[in-house]
Design a protein around this motif. Sequence first.
Motif, PDB file in Angstrom:
ATOM      1  N   PHE A 214       0.813  -1.212   0.000  1.00 33.51           N
ATOM      2  CA  PHE A 214       0.000   0.000   0.000  1.00 33.51           C
ATOM      3  C   PHE A 214       0.853   1.271   0.000  1.00 33.51           C
ATOM      4  O   PHE A 214       0.330   2.378   0.124  1.00 33.51           O
ATOM      5  N   ASP A 215       2.172   1.117  -0.123  1.00 35.38           N
ATOM      6  CA  ASP A 215       3.061   2.279  -0.067  1.00 35.38           C
ATOM      7  C   ASP A 215       2.905   3.203  -1.266  1.00 35.38           C
ATOM      8  O   ASP A 215       3.084   4.417  -1.166  1.00 35.38           O
ATOM      9  N   THR A 216       2.594   2.609  -2.406  1.00 36.10           N
ATOM     10  CA  THR A 216       2.531   3.402  -3.641  1.00 36.10           C
ATOM     11  C   THR A 216       1.460   2.840  -4.548  1.00 36.10           C
ATOM     12  O   THR A 216       1.165   1.642  -4.522  1.00 36.10           O
ATOM     13  N   GLU A 217       0.881   3.686  -5.379  1.00 36.27           N
ATOM     14  CA  GLU A 217      -0.135   3.225  -6.322  1.00 36.27           C
ATOM     15  C   GLU A 217       0.422   2.224  -7.324  1.00 36.27           C
ATOM     16  O   GLU A 217      -0.333   1.427  -7.906  1.00 36.27           O
ATOM     17  N   PHE A 221      -2.366  -2.057  -5.375  1.00 35.78           N
ATOM     18  CA  PHE A 221      -3.397  -2.274  -4.367  1.00 35.78           C
ATOM     19  C   PHE A 221      -4.141  -0.997  -3.973  1.00 35.78           C
ATOM     20  O   PHE A 221      -5.246  -1.061  -3.463  1.00 35.78           O
ATOM     21  N   TRP A 222      -3.533   0.179  -4.167  1.00 36.85           N
ATOM     22  CA  TRP A 222      -3.961   1.369  -3.443  1.00 36.85           C
ATOM     23  C   TRP A 222      -3.918   2.608  -4.328  1.00 36.85           C
ATOM     24  O   TRP A 222      -2.974   2.800  -5.107  1.00 36.85           O
ATOM     25  N   ASP A 223      -4.952   3.439  -4.208  1.00 36.92           N
ATOM     26  CA  ASP A 223      -4.963   4.742  -4.872  1.00 36.92           C
ATOM     27  C   ASP A 223      -4.811   5.811  -3.789  1.00 36.92           C
ATOM     28  O   ASP A 223      -5.773   6.132  -3.079  1.00 36.92           O
ATOM     29  N   PRO A 224      -3.611   6.380  -3.630  1.00 32.51           N
ATOM     30  CA  PRO A 224      -3.401   7.346  -2.544  1.00 32.51           C
ATOM     31  C   PRO A 224      -4.181   8.643  -2.728  1.00 32.51           C
ATOM     32  O   PRO A 224      -4.516   9.303  -1.745  1.00 32.51           O
ATOM     33  N   LYS A 225      -4.496   9.017  -3.956  1.00 29.12           N
ATOM     34  CA  LYS A 225      -5.257  10.243  -4.179  1.00 29.12           C
ATOM     35  C   LYS A 225      -6.701  10.091  -3.683  1.00 29.12           C
ATOM     36  O   LYS A 225      -7.273  11.004  -3.089  1.00 29.12           O
ATOM     37  N   ALA A 226      -7.279   8.912  -3.943  1.00 26.67           N
ATOM     38  CA  ALA A 226      -8.653   8.648  -3.489  1.00 26.67           C
ATOM     39  C   ALA A 226      -8.672   8.089  -2.073  1.00 26.67           C
ATOM     40  O   ALA A 226      -9.722   8.071  -1.431  1.00 26.67           O
ATOM     41  N   GLY A 227      -7.503   7.626  -1.588  1.00 26.86           N
ATOM     42  CA  GLY A 227      -7.460   6.979  -0.284  1.00 26.86           C
ATOM     43  C   GLY A 227      -8.281   5.707  -0.253  1.00 26.86           C
ATOM     44  O   GLY A 227      -8.997   5.427   0.707  1.00 26.86           O
TER      45      GLY A 227
END
Length: 472
Positions: A214-217, A221-227
């Motif tokens: 989850f460290d980076t898009e 796994f993860w979209d940091p902009k949308a959280g």
Amino acid sequence: MSTAINDLELIASAVDEQELLELERKYCSWGDTVHYLDPPKFFERAEGHYLYDREGTPYLDLQMWYSAASFGYGNQRLNKALKDQIDKLPQLACQYLHSEKVELAAAIGRLNKSKFGLEGRVHFNVGGAQAIEDSLKIVRNSTGKNLVFAFMGGYHGRTLGASAITSSYRYRRRFGHFADRAHFVPFPYCFRCPYGKKPEDCGLYCVDQFAKNFDTEYNSFWDPKAGESEFAAFYAEPIQATGGYVIPPREYFPALKKVLDERNILLVDDEIQMGFYRAGKFWAMENFDVEPDIIVFGKALTNGLNPLSGLWAREELISPEVFPPGSTHSTFSSNPLGTAVGLEAVRMMEEGNYEEITQRKGAYFLAQIKELQRRYPKVIGNTDGMGMALRIELCQEDGFEPDRELTDKMFAEGMKGDLDARGRRAGLVLDIGGYYKNVFTLAPCFDMTEEEIDIAVELFEQLIRRCAPERI
């Protein structure tokens, strides 16, 4: 026409096993989990923690119907509950209510409120895999997402949805493409750590590796902009069942849950085999001080007398406003016979101190098999247990390389029914699991005495001496 008449005559006169085997070979599917032993074994009756073959030979059962019959075969109190319900209300369409359904749901709901401090509701079905399917609907309905995490070595059933989150490819191989297959994460199997670490100094490296996704898009796994994560839930057995009764470090699940909560990912606790005190607590996950969002259960709820499964989910996931009538359906869900027996079983659990009983007897059993490990280091590589869920992992002489051949040999030898149980001819019923099919998973009856545990260990030792004489 004459062939059909002959078959009917054979069926009518089938009295010995050879005739029955001929009928079985011709008319029975082998796809419903049989023929792991060749020829398959017939049993005529069951009582307590023994199965009896057609000759009346007793077989001490250490797997109790895959952990379904924790209170023993033919338990008189549970039998009576079933018989009384047959005379009172044997059948009822699930669109109507009966008291046993409501009382059983309330008992589980109140218990979970006392344990986790969470409001929730109970939803019934028939088998464990069907309850997993229902949980997947709840997850998708509440999150709008299809993707989930699950563990390598995990087992959640063999319906199509459950197979998609079960790590073994062999359960999916024949049945086409599974677009919603889970993303599988290594389980903390410390004896065979996939990262080559040692538990005393690993620092929960496996959790750290999961969290790094989850460290980076760009790890997907993860979209940091949308959280927001693409994954809706993590399906977990607190103790892996088919995977070989693998028990994680006690600090593992709290660390994992912290990562999931930070990413708004649900934790679905599969208690189908470990629930109802098998692992020393009502729910096995209690051993790890973690609050699940959904708990799926089955098997031992009715002691195997009548199929019944279900799930408990937090109120915000399952309230009628978000999960309305008709969201799932099974003709036999919450059936009166199953709920009557389940309610009586839960009453038995409330009346008896099964937490103390299973932990005390399990510790005694574990000490016995650890002594076997000490005496036969060229046969047994690892032993472990929590409550009355125990494991014996067979290895080559180096104490680590899996020995599936010896495991199969000992299983078959136990089924011959010619062991010496202190002067009485007996057999030993074992179940094989594990990543390499080299683990005996033990789920003994809760009512076993220490003397009977001693006899079980003596019978197991006889299997070692018969099947691996060169290693003793």
